[in-house]
Scaffold this active site. Structure first.
Site, PDB file in Angstrom:
ATOM      1  N   GLN A 157      40.320  76.197  78.595  1.00 58.20           N
ATOM      2  CA  GLN A 157      39.585  77.199  77.799  1.00 58.20           C
ATOM      3  C   GLN A 157      38.948  76.555  76.562  1.00 58.20           C
ATOM      4  OE1 GLN A 157      41.406  81.316  77.719  1.00 58.20           O
ATOM      5  NE2 GLN A 157      43.257  80.084  77.601  1.00 58.20           N
ATOM      6  N   LEU A 194      47.689  62.882  81.879  1.00 60.73           N
ATOM      7  CA  LEU A 194      48.722  62.730  80.831  1.00 60.73           C
ATOM      8  C   LEU A 194      50.090  62.419  81.427  1.00 60.73           C
ATOM      9  CD1 LEU A 194      47.721  65.552  78.303  1.00 60.73           C
ATOM     10  CD2 LEU A 194      47.220  63.114  78.161  1.00 60.73           C
ATOM     11  N   ALA A 205      46.890  70.315  78.024  1.00 61.26           N
ATOM     12  CA  ALA A 205      48.291  70.693  77.780  1.00 61.26           C
ATOM     13  C   ALA A 205      48.847  71.365  79.020  1.00 61.26           C
ATOM     14  CB  ALA A 205      48.374  71.662  76.597  1.00 61.26           C
ATOM     15  N   TYR A 242      58.161  76.018  76.721  1.00 59.26           N
ATOM     16  CA  TYR A 242      56.798  75.648  76.317  1.00 59.26           C
ATOM     17  C   TYR A 242      56.749  75.367  74.814  1.00 59.26           C
ATOM     18  CZ  TYR A 242      51.938  76.523  74.860  1.00 59.26           C
ATOM     19  OH  TYR A 242      50.701  76.436  74.262  1.00 59.26           O
TER      20      TYR A 242
HETATM   21  N1  LIG Z   1      46.364  79.491  75.995  1.00 61.08           N
HETATM   22  C1  LIG Z   1      46.949  79.954  74.897  1.00 61.08           C
HETATM   23  O1  LIG Z   1      47.183  81.163  74.745  1.00 61.08           O
HETATM   24  C2  LIG Z   1      47.347  79.019  73.800  1.00 61.08           C
HETATM   25  C3  LIG Z   1      48.051  79.546  72.698  1.00 61.08           C
HETATM   26  C4  LIG Z   1      48.412  78.679  71.663  1.00 61.08           C
HETATM   27  C5  LIG Z   1      48.074  77.338  71.727  1.00 61.08           C
HETATM   28  N2  LIG Z   1      47.414  76.856  72.822  1.00 61.08           N
HETATM   29  C6  LIG Z   1      47.128  75.423  72.863  1.00 61.08           C
HETATM   30  O2  LIG Z   1      45.722  75.237  72.824  1.00 61.08           O
HETATM   31  C7  LIG Z   1      45.373  74.084  73.601  1.00 61.08           C
HETATM   32  C8  LIG Z   1      44.307  74.451  74.612  1.00 61.08           C
HETATM   33  O3  LIG Z   1      44.848  75.471  75.474  1.00 61.08           O
HETATM   34  P1  LIG Z   1      43.977  76.127  76.632  1.00 61.08           P
HETATM   35  O4  LIG Z   1      44.399  77.545  76.745  1.00 61.08           O
HETATM   36  O5  LIG Z   1      42.532  75.778  76.448  1.00 61.08           O
HETATM   37  O6  LIG Z   1      44.552  75.337  77.909  1.00 61.08           O
HETATM   38  P2  LIG Z   1      44.198  75.556  79.439  1.00 61.08           P
HETATM   39  O7  LIG Z   1      43.038  76.463  79.591  1.00 61.08           O
HETATM   40  O8  LIG Z   1      45.470  75.860  80.155  1.00 61.08           O
HETATM   41  O9  LIG Z   1      43.710  74.098  79.873  1.00 61.08           O
HETATM   42  C9  LIG Z   1      44.593  73.034  79.938  1.00 61.08           C
HETATM   43  C10 LIG Z   1      43.805  71.775  80.219  1.00 61.08           C
HETATM   44  O10 LIG Z   1      44.745  70.700  80.310  1.00 61.08           O
HETATM   45  C11 LIG Z   1      44.447  69.960  81.486  1.00 61.08           C
HETATM   46  N3  LIG Z   1      45.655  69.297  81.956  1.00 61.08           N
HETATM   47  C12 LIG Z   1      46.814  69.871  82.373  1.00 61.08           C
HETATM   48  N4  LIG Z   1      47.686  68.911  82.761  1.00 61.08           N
HETATM   49  C13 LIG Z   1      47.061  67.714  82.558  1.00 61.08           C
HETATM   50  C14 LIG Z   1      47.428  66.370  82.763  1.00 61.08           C
HETATM   51  N5  LIG Z   1      48.619  66.023  83.295  1.00 61.08           N
HETATM   52  N6  LIG Z   1      46.550  65.391  82.447  1.00 61.08           N
HETATM   53  C15 LIG Z   1      45.327  65.714  81.966  1.00 61.08           C
HETATM   54  N7  LIG Z   1      44.903  66.966  81.762  1.00 61.08           N
HETATM   55  C16 LIG Z   1      45.763  67.966  82.057  1.00 61.08           C
HETATM   56  C17 LIG Z   1      43.940  70.997  82.475  1.00 61.08           C
HETATM   57  O11 LIG Z   1      43.253  70.354  83.509  1.00 61.08           O
HETATM   58  P3  LIG Z   1      43.221  71.010  84.990  1.00 61.08           P
HETATM   59  O12 LIG Z   1      42.432  72.252  84.863  1.00 61.08           O
HETATM   60  O13 LIG Z   1      42.581  69.939  85.826  1.00 61.08           O
HETATM   61  O14 LIG Z   1      44.669  71.238  85.344  1.00 61.08           O
HETATM   62  C18 LIG Z   1      43.039  71.809  81.562  1.00 61.08           C
HETATM   63  O15 LIG Z   1      41.801  71.135  81.403  1.00 61.08           O
HETATM   64  C19 LIG Z   1      46.685  73.577  74.211  1.00 61.08           C
HETATM   65  O16 LIG Z   1      47.207  72.567  73.409  1.00 61.08           O
HETATM   66  C20 LIG Z   1      47.596  74.776  74.158  1.00 61.08           C
HETATM   67  O17 LIG Z   1      48.966  74.411  74.100  1.00 61.08           O
HETATM   68  C21 LIG Z   1      47.018  77.666  73.841  1.00 61.08           C
END
Ligand SMILES: NC(=O)c1ccc[n+]([C@@H]2O[C@H](COP(=O)([O-])OP(=O)(O)OC[C@H]3O[C@@H](n4cnc5c(N)ncnc54)[C@H](OP(=O)(O)O)[C@@H]3O)[C@@H](O)[C@H]2O)c1
Length: 325
Positions: free
Chosen positions: A13, A38, A61, A126
């Site tokens: 996202q 990662l 992540a 998490y």
């Molecule tokens: N989502 C929330 O509500 C939330 C809330 C608080 C904080 N955050 C933090 O904000 C940040 C961004 O979150 P988001 O919601 O944008 O995440 P997201 O949509 O779940 O995307 C996660 C990304 O990480 C990649 N990924 C997962 N495993 C991987 C690996 N082993 N090696 C390389 N890439 C990998 C995924 O690739 P694939 O698609 O190829 O798997 C995807 O591009 C994160 O640090 C998260 O912890 C998120």
């Protein structure tokens, strides 16, 4: 100075939006997951040493909060162990590491917005893995920005907004948790604010010392607070104004009409989920505003902009952060 930037997680996202916005700042490398995994230290080192970035932005992540309860070692490997490696490589190169963390590092017992210095006490796997990642970054001595955000959504990916829209096409009655409070934050506002901060840092040609003094942890969420229940209601109140032909909306609803008529508030106890979540995880954004003069719009404004985007690309331009007061 136009920095060389390495971005992870470009399909996520936040990463998706950063992949667009950071390309205006410098020479951007955004490897595919398979080329920078990662879970594979060799591929991480290879990608970093091959590009020699001045700036590493980690938007990748393990974010599946419930699944993490049964997948602790993977969550820890991606959210903590890989962070130690990214930070070690950043330190070796003298690069700035920008990393995202979560409101779920807190236990939710506070009843006013959490500051960056408040005591952490994650309730789920998490949150623990993300906290361990933060600690690894701080311990490395690398220059860093740890950006804590929460309740992230967009009109693509997997998130509450898209889940509610889908459920509203399947059920006449939706039951949504009403006793957890946070700040729903749109991914493109996070990307826009991050890019604004970095643009200022790199276009003002700051010295290494000045850059180091900015190093630290910052909360970055939408202004305001609400419950999942009220967020769900706000989505469904506004959803009828979105044209069903808008591509992201048509994908979310699969072209079906919204049939939900009753939205009922339920407690966390009534909605059993594998992971415990904090009842209150609102973050104070005052440090972000003080140091970087940035304030993200209120969550209702962000939601309106996200829903009003004609397609996924428009969202980036319709909802830029406003300067802090
Ligand atoms: N989502 C929330 O509500 C939330 C809330 C608080 C904080 N955050 C933090 O904000 C940040 C961004 O979150 P988001 O919601 O944008 O995440 P997201 O949509 O779940 O995307 C996660 C990304 O990480 C990649 N990924 C997962 N495993 C991987 C690996 N082993 N090696 C390389 N890439 C990998 C995924 O690739 P694939 O698609 O190829 O798997 C995807 O591009 C994160 O640090 C998260 O912890 C998120």
């Amino acid at each position: 100075m136009k920095p060389t930037i390495l971005l992870t997680g470009k399909t996520g996202q936040v990463g998706f939006e950063l992949n667009r916005s950071l390309s205006q700042l410098g020479r951007l490398f955004a490897p595919e997951h398979r080329d920078l995994d990662l879970l594979n230290p060799g591929s991480v080192r290879g990608a970093i040493r091959g590009t020699r970035p001045q700036l590493i932005v980690n938007a990748a992540a393990y974010t599946a909060v419930d699944a993490a309860e049964n997948d602790e070692s993977k969550a820890h490997a991606i959210n903590a162990e890989a962070l130690a490696l990214l930070a070690e490589e950043a330190k070796r190169l003298g690069a700035l590491l920008v990393h995202y963390s979560t409101d779920y590092v807190f236990d939710g017992t506070k009843r006013s917005p959490y500051n960056e210095t408040d005591e952490t006490n994650p309730l789920n796997v998490y949150g623990k893995s993300k906290l361990a990642g933060e600690q690894a970054v701080r311990a490395s001595g690398a220059r860093h920005l740890i950006i804590r955000t929460g309740w992230v959504y967009a009109n693509r990916g997997r998130n509450f907004l898209l889940t509610i829209l889908r459920l509203a096409t399947e059920r006449e009655e939706l039951r949504i948790v009403c006793d957890q409070f946070g700040a729903p934050t749109c991914a493109n506002d996070i990307a826009a604010a991050t890019t604004k901060i970095l643009t200022e840092m790199y276009t003002q040609d700051r010295s290494q010392t000045a850059m180091s003094s900015i190093s630290g942890t910052y909360n970055m969420t939408a202004a305001g607070e609400t419950s999942w229940y009220n967020f769900g209601k706000a989505i469904l109140d506004r959803a009828p104004s979105v044209s069903p032909e808008v591509p992201w909306f048509a994908a979310a609803t699969q072209g079906r009409p919204l049939i939900a008529k009753r939205i009922l508030p339920i407690s966390s106890d009534e909605f059993r989920s594998p992971a415990r979540r904090p009842l209150y995880s609102v973050l104070s954004n005052s440090r972000l505003s003080e140091i970087f003069h940035i304030a993200l719009p209120n969550w209702t404004t962000q939601l309106q902009c996200c829903l009003a985007a004609e397609n996924i690309d428009d969202a980036l331009f319709k909802s830029a952060p406003s300067p802090g007061s």
